[in-house]
Design an enzyme around this catalytic site. Structure first.
Site, PDB file in Angstrom:
ATOM      1  CG  ASP A   1      -1.985   1.032   1.182  1.00 15.21           C
ATOM      2  OD1 ASP A   1      -2.280   1.535   0.073  1.00 15.21           O
ATOM      3  OD2 ASP A   1      -2.538   1.373   2.247  1.00 15.21           O
TER       4      ASP A   1
ATOM      5  CG  HIS B   1      -0.082   1.576  -9.238  1.00 12.41           C
ATOM      6  ND1 HIS B   1      -0.305   1.327  -7.907  1.00 12.41           N
ATOM      7  CD2 HIS B   1      -1.169   2.254  -9.672  1.00 12.41           C
ATOM      8  CE1 HIS B   1      -1.479   1.824  -7.555  1.00 12.41           C
ATOM      9  NE2 HIS B   1      -2.023   2.404  -8.607  1.00 12.41           N
TER      10      HIS B   1
ATOM     11  CB  SER C   1      -8.853  -5.585  -3.206  1.00  9.53           C
ATOM     12  OG  SER C   1      -9.428  -4.329  -3.485  1.00  9.53           O
TER      13      SER C   1
ATOM     14  CG  LEU D   1       9.170 -17.132  -2.360  1.00  6.74           C
ATOM     15  CD1 LEU D   1       8.862 -17.123  -0.868  1.00  6.74           C
ATOM     16  CD2 LEU D   1       9.758 -15.776  -2.781  1.00  6.74           C
TER      17      LEU D   1
ATOM     18  CB  SER E   1      -7.768  -3.468   3.184  1.00  2.00           C
ATOM     19  OG  SER E   1      -7.536  -2.205   3.747  1.00  2.00           O
TER      20      SER E   1
HETATM   21  C1  FPP Z   1      -2.004   0.156  -3.164  1.00  2.72           C
HETATM   22  O1  FPP Z   1      -1.512   1.464  -3.268  1.00  2.72           O
HETATM   23  C2  FPP Z   1      -1.512  -0.676  -4.218  1.00  2.72           C
HETATM   24  C3  FPP Z   1      -2.259  -1.306  -5.151  1.00  2.72           C
HETATM   25  C4  FPP Z   1      -3.732  -1.227  -5.233  1.00  2.72           C
HETATM   26  C5  FPP Z   1      -1.632  -2.114  -6.176  1.00  2.72           C
HETATM   27  C6  FPP Z   1      -0.421  -2.878  -5.762  1.00  2.72           C
HETATM   28  C7  FPP Z   1       0.266  -3.251  -6.990  1.00  2.72           C
HETATM   29  C8  FPP Z   1       1.586  -3.244  -7.234  1.00  2.72           C
HETATM   30  C9  FPP Z   1       2.627  -3.015  -6.225  1.00  2.72           C
HETATM   31  C10 FPP Z   1       2.105  -3.501  -8.578  1.00  2.72           C
HETATM   32  C11 FPP Z   1       1.440  -4.561  -9.375  1.00  2.72           C
HETATM   33  C12 FPP Z   1       1.561  -5.908  -8.804  1.00  2.72           C
HETATM   34  C13 FPP Z   1       2.092  -6.945  -9.420  1.00  2.72           C
HETATM   35  C14 FPP Z   1       2.075  -8.286  -8.763  1.00  2.72           C
HETATM   36  C15 FPP Z   1       2.736  -6.820 -10.713  1.00  2.72           C
HETATM   37  P1  FPP Z   1      -2.577   2.600  -3.426  1.00  2.72           P
HETATM   38  O2  FPP Z   1      -2.768   2.861  -4.875  1.00  2.72           O
HETATM   39  O3  FPP Z   1      -3.813   2.259  -2.684  1.00  2.72           O
HETATM   40  O4  FPP Z   1      -1.832   3.799  -2.731  1.00  2.72           O
HETATM   41  P2  FPP Z   1      -2.509   4.964  -1.894  1.00  2.72           P
HETATM   42  O5  FPP Z   1      -3.206   4.319  -0.742  1.00  2.72           O
HETATM   43  O6  FPP Z   1      -1.346   5.785  -1.488  1.00  2.72           O
HETATM   44  O7  FPP Z   1      -3.439   5.678  -2.832  1.00  2.72           O
END
Ligand code: FPP
Length: 255
Positions: A34, A51, A79, A145, A210
């Site tokens: 996050d 991202h 999610s 892993l 969450s």
């Molecule tokens: C949350 O940050 C993150 C996500 C919803 C996506 C997580 C994805 C990645 C790290 C990259 C893609 C994954 C793979 C496996 C290739 P947020 O956008 O909610 O951040 P914020 O809370 O600061 O807005």
């Protein structure tokens, strides 16, 4: 600390390998990745740049997890609620996933990593489904892993999905209601056969779960940090494990 595996590259010199008890590494670590959006905002960049940076962070976490001998790493990538985000961002996340799997899967395979997806895969775009299937096929016999990527995943929807499957079995006289216990129920979840997480990590300063692995985290240890995910590195993972190793897990009992 001696390395049992020769994974990826040499261990990172500045990491605190000395203070980790290699005999008590958590078997299963779950991470809510996050803070990508806030990381980008702080730098005046679009959320998608956050991202992308998040994917870079992932690389170091997978490498460090392998080196430490963690057996299962579960990552919350998308999610069931993330569909509420702007269409552009959802598309960018899906593209990133496809690119990630396409680009990294050979390297992961070479390092004996097994890719496993948890969540409602059928609800994902076709391109993502294809990439997921080929990554799974290629790596399914690997013994190192196991990386569980949670995609279109929600803990409540996973439980409902399991209940429906159980109900169908009962209806078809394949299962007795009285025989249903925690173990049988767990076998109907996306995580069937995988031990519950020992440690749940959430960076970015949010103190909530969450909808991640709701059933499975009943006795997990939680570790929170204010660091945004793109800045999260193996160093932080090791700090979380060192803290975890100081905890006294009683599972409701006494010692
Ligand atoms: C949350 O940050 C993150 C996500 C919803 C996506 C997580 C994805 C990645 C790290 C990259 C893609 C994954 C793979 C496996 C290739 P947020 O956008 O909610 O951040 P914020 O809370 O600061 O807005």
């Amino acid at each position: 600390m001696k390395f049992i595996r020769n994974m990826f590259t040499k261990p990172h010199a500045e990491y605190d390998f000395e203070n980790i008890d290699i005999t008590r590494i958590p078997e299963h670590v779950a991470i809510i990745m996050d803070g990508n959006g806030r990381w980008a905002k702080k730098r005046g960049l679009p959320r998608t740049a956050g991202h992308k940076a998040g994917v870079e962070a992932l690389r170091d976490i997978i490498r460090t997890s392998s080196q430490l001998g963690i057996k299962y790493l579960s990552l919350y990538a998308f999610s069931t609620e993330n569909w509420k985000r702007p269409e552009d961002e959802v598309n960018a996340l899906m593209q990133l996933l496809v690119m990630y799997l396409r680009k990294e899967v050979q390297e992961l395979h070479k390092n004996n990593v097994k890719i496993n997806i948890i969540g409602d895969i059928d609800g994902l775009p076709k391109s993502a489904q294809e990439e997921i299937h080929s990554a799974f096929e290629l790596t399914q016999n690997n013994q190192g892993l196991i990386v569980n990527i949670a995609l279109n995943y929600g803990g409540r929807s996973e439980i409902i999905h399991a209940i429906k499957a159980l109900a169908r079995k009962v209806k078809n006289n394949e299962l007795e209601i009285e025989s249903i216990d925690e173990e049988i129920f767990s076998g109907f979840l996306y995580t069937a056969g995988i031990p519950d997480p020992d440690l749940l990590i959430r960076p970015s300063g949010e103190l909530r779960v969450s909808n991640f692995l709701l059933w499975q985290i009943a006795y997990s240890e939680f570790w929170f940090s204010n660091i945004y995910w793109p800045d999260f590195s193996g160093k932080h993972l090791m700090k979380a494990i060192i803290d975890y190793q100081k905890r006294d897990r009683r599972y409701g009992g006494v010692k």
